[in-house]
Scaffold this motif. Structure first.
Motif, short mmCIF file in Angstrom:
data_model
loop_
_atom_site.label_atom_id
_atom_site.label_comp_id
_atom_site.label_asym_id
_atom_site.label_seq_id
_atom_site.Cartn_x
_atom_site.Cartn_y
_atom_site.Cartn_z
N GLU A 68 0.76 -1.48 -0.08
CA GLU A 68 -0.04 0.33 0.01
C GLU A 68 0.82 0.63 -0.16
O GLU A 68 2.43 0.96 0.32
CB GLU A 68 -0.92 0.29 1.33
N TRP A 69 0.15 3.12 -0.42
CA TRP A 69 0.89 3.67 -0.12
C TRP A 69 0.29 4.59 0.82
O TRP A 69 -1.08 3.98 1.19
CB TRP A 69 1.17 4.63 -1.23
N PRO A 70 0.88 5.48 1.55
CA PRO A 70 0.65 6.43 2.87
C PRO A 70 -0.19 7.23 2.21
O PRO A 70 -0.05 7.30 0.93
CB PRO A 70 1.29 7.24 3.42
N GLY A 71 -1.64 7.38 2.25
CA GLY A 71 -2.55 8.58 1.77
C GLY A 71 -1.91 9.79 2.14
O GLY A 71 -2.40 10.77 0.77
N GLU A 72 -0.89 10.06 2.52
CA GLU A 72 -0.33 10.96 2.93
C GLU A 72 0.41 11.39 2.03
O GLU A 72 1.08 10.91 1.96
CB GLU A 72 0.23 11.54 4.42
N PRO A 73 0.08 12.46 1.10
CA PRO A 73 1.32 12.77 -0.08
C PRO A 73 2.57 12.16 -0.12
O PRO A 73 3.54 12.21 -0.31
CB PRO A 73 0.59 13.76 -0.28
N SER A 74 3.28 14.11 0.92
CA SER A 74 4.06 13.93 1.73
C SER A 74 4.93 12.70 1.85
O SER A 74 6.44 12.27 1.45
CB SER A 74 4.90 14.99 2.81
N LEU A 75 4.10 11.04 2.76
CA LEU A 75 4.82 10.59 2.88
C LEU A 75 4.72 9.08 2.15
O LEU A 75 5.83 9.09 1.77
CB LEU A 75 3.86 9.57 3.94
N ARG A 76 3.65 9.68 1.25
CA ARG A 76 3.94 8.82 -0.16
C ARG A 76 4.67 8.82 -0.79
O ARG A 76 5.72 8.05 -1.41
CB ARG A 76 2.57 8.86 -0.91
N HIS A 77 5.22 10.32 -1.44
CA HIS A 77 7.15 11.26 -2.10
C HIS A 77 7.97 9.84 -1.35
O HIS A 77 9.03 9.70 -1.63
CB HIS A 77 6.67 12.00 -1.79
N ILE A 78 7.87 10.45 -0.16
CA ILE A 78 9.14 9.84 0.51
C ILE A 78 9.33 7.96 0.89
O ILE A 78 10.27 7.89 0.91
CB ILE A 78 9.32 10.65 1.83
#
Length: 97
Positions: A68-78
């Motif tokens: 899965e990817w994090p829902g928060e865009p900045s966390l997904r990016h990192i």
């Protein structure tokens, strides 16, 4: 701790110890990324990394294993940066996981 220890050195040591999760798979992804890439990240990306390592191990594992990817865009990016770093390293750690 000596008086000549800078706040940056203290922060770096804190990040290192918080990146050590005790779960082999996470350690193999987080520590090399911290050591090799963190200093070259933007201020926003560094903040995202600091937020990421405050997350629960189970969530980190799920995200870093690309389940899965994090829902928060900045966390997904990192997380995507960490995954890409692991996939592109010479020692190909990511392929062993």
């Amino acid at each position: 701790m000596s008086d000549d220890t800078t706040s940056a050195e203290i922060e770096r040591k804190r990040l290192y110890w918080h990146s050590r999760r005790g779960m082999w798979e996470l350690d193999l992804l987080l520590i090399p990324f911290l050591e090799q890439r963190y200093d070259h990240l933007s201020a926003e990306e560094q903040l995202a990394y600091r937020q990421l390592i405050d997350e629960e191990d189970q969530d980190l594992f799920t995200w870093l294993m690309r389940r899965e990817w994090p829902g928060e865009p900045s966390l997904r990016h990192i997380v995507q940066m960490i995954v890409a770093h692991a996939e592109n390293t010479d020692n190909a750690i990511y392929r062993t996981l």
